[in-house]
Design an enzyme around this catalytic site. Sequence first.
Site, short mmCIF file in Angstrom:
data_model
loop_
_atom_site.label_atom_id
_atom_site.label_comp_id
_atom_site.label_asym_id
_atom_site.label_seq_id
_atom_site.Cartn_x
_atom_site.Cartn_y
_atom_site.Cartn_z
N SER A 33 17.77 8.88 -29.65
CA SER A 33 16.53 8.29 -30.17
C SER A 33 15.32 8.71 -29.35
O SER A 33 15.41 8.97 -28.15
CB SER A 33 16.63 6.77 -30.16
OG SER A 33 17.80 6.34 -30.79
N1 SAH Z 1 20.79 5.19 -29.07
C1 SAH Z 1 21.61 6.36 -29.27
C2 SAH Z 1 21.49 6.76 -30.72
C3 SAH Z 1 22.61 7.59 -31.21
S1 SAH Z 1 22.52 8.03 -32.92
C4 SAH Z 1 21.10 7.45 -28.35
O1 SAH Z 1 19.95 7.32 -27.92
O2 SAH Z 1 21.82 8.40 -28.06
C5 SAH Z 1 23.47 6.78 -33.69
C6 SAH Z 1 24.92 6.69 -33.33
O3 SAH Z 1 25.52 5.73 -34.19
C7 SAH Z 1 25.71 7.99 -33.52
O4 SAH Z 1 26.32 8.31 -32.30
C8 SAH Z 1 26.77 7.63 -34.57
O5 SAH Z 1 28.02 8.27 -34.37
C9 SAH Z 1 26.86 6.12 -34.42
N2 SAH Z 1 27.38 5.41 -35.59
C10 SAH Z 1 27.19 5.68 -36.90
N3 SAH Z 1 27.84 4.78 -37.68
C11 SAH Z 1 28.46 3.91 -36.83
C12 SAH Z 1 29.28 2.77 -37.02
N4 SAH Z 1 29.64 2.31 -38.23
N5 SAH Z 1 29.74 2.13 -35.90
C13 SAH Z 1 29.41 2.56 -34.66
N6 SAH Z 1 28.63 3.64 -34.43
C14 SAH Z 1 28.16 4.30 -35.50
#
Ligand code: SAH
Length: 212
Positions: free
Chosen positions: A64
């Site tokens: 993010s």
């Molecule tokens: N705050 C994190 C954002 C990662 S993007 C950062 O700064 O790195 C969002 C993440 O949500 C991804 O890694 C994706 O694999 C995860 N995601 C998507 N659907 C999900 C679910 N149902 N349960 C848990 N994680 C999920």
Amino acid sequence: MKETEYGRLRQAMVEQQIKGRGICNPDILDAFLNVRRHIFIPAELRDRAYEDHPLPIGFNQTISQPYIVGYMVNALEPDKNMRILEIGTGSGYQTAVISLLFKKVFSVEINAELAHRAKKILNEERYCNIKIKQGDGFKGWKEFAPFDRIIVSCAPGNIPATLSDQLADGGKMIIPAGEKHDQKLYLVEKKDGIISQAERLHVAFVPMLHKD
Ligand code: SAH
């Protein structure tokens, strides 16, 4: 790039992107100053770690934008006595930031490889109040519920009742929801067992995936 140069970029990021946009809680600013964001980013993109936008972390996922992390954490009014649930560990960057602002972090990531990688980096960086599991965020983490705070980093179509159910009374959750080009960030609160929600920013998160 040398560590001192990353440090200088990090300081500029906090001044311009976080403080400069109105986030002035000193504990939050300190947390952003402390976490080495570049370590959570693939080597070939590391020099862009402190830029003002999301970056790819593999598997079609993104880390993010720093300001969005700041906005969400600030909206939650962090407190060192509280336990927080995070859905979507991703790179583990936000996990590190919140670990400095809360007593204990529980984080759920659906992608096994990302969960493994984040765990490894967070261990190497010596964050020790974090528990990560590979699992489906739609289910929350029942074993450790209720949580004082919940932060969600991927967008479901609608706010899942399972997550609101895992909020403690007096608890707050920040969560994006909606379809791909029409997502908003919501602040959900539970008071005397009653759930209320307020719309905040327009946002663009990756979708929250259903396990198939
Ligand atoms: N705050 C994190 C954002 C990662 S993007 C950062 O700064 O790195 C969002 C993440 O949500 C991804 O890694 C994706 O694999 C995860 N995601 C998507 N659907 C999900 C679910 N149902 N349960 C848990 N994680 C999920």
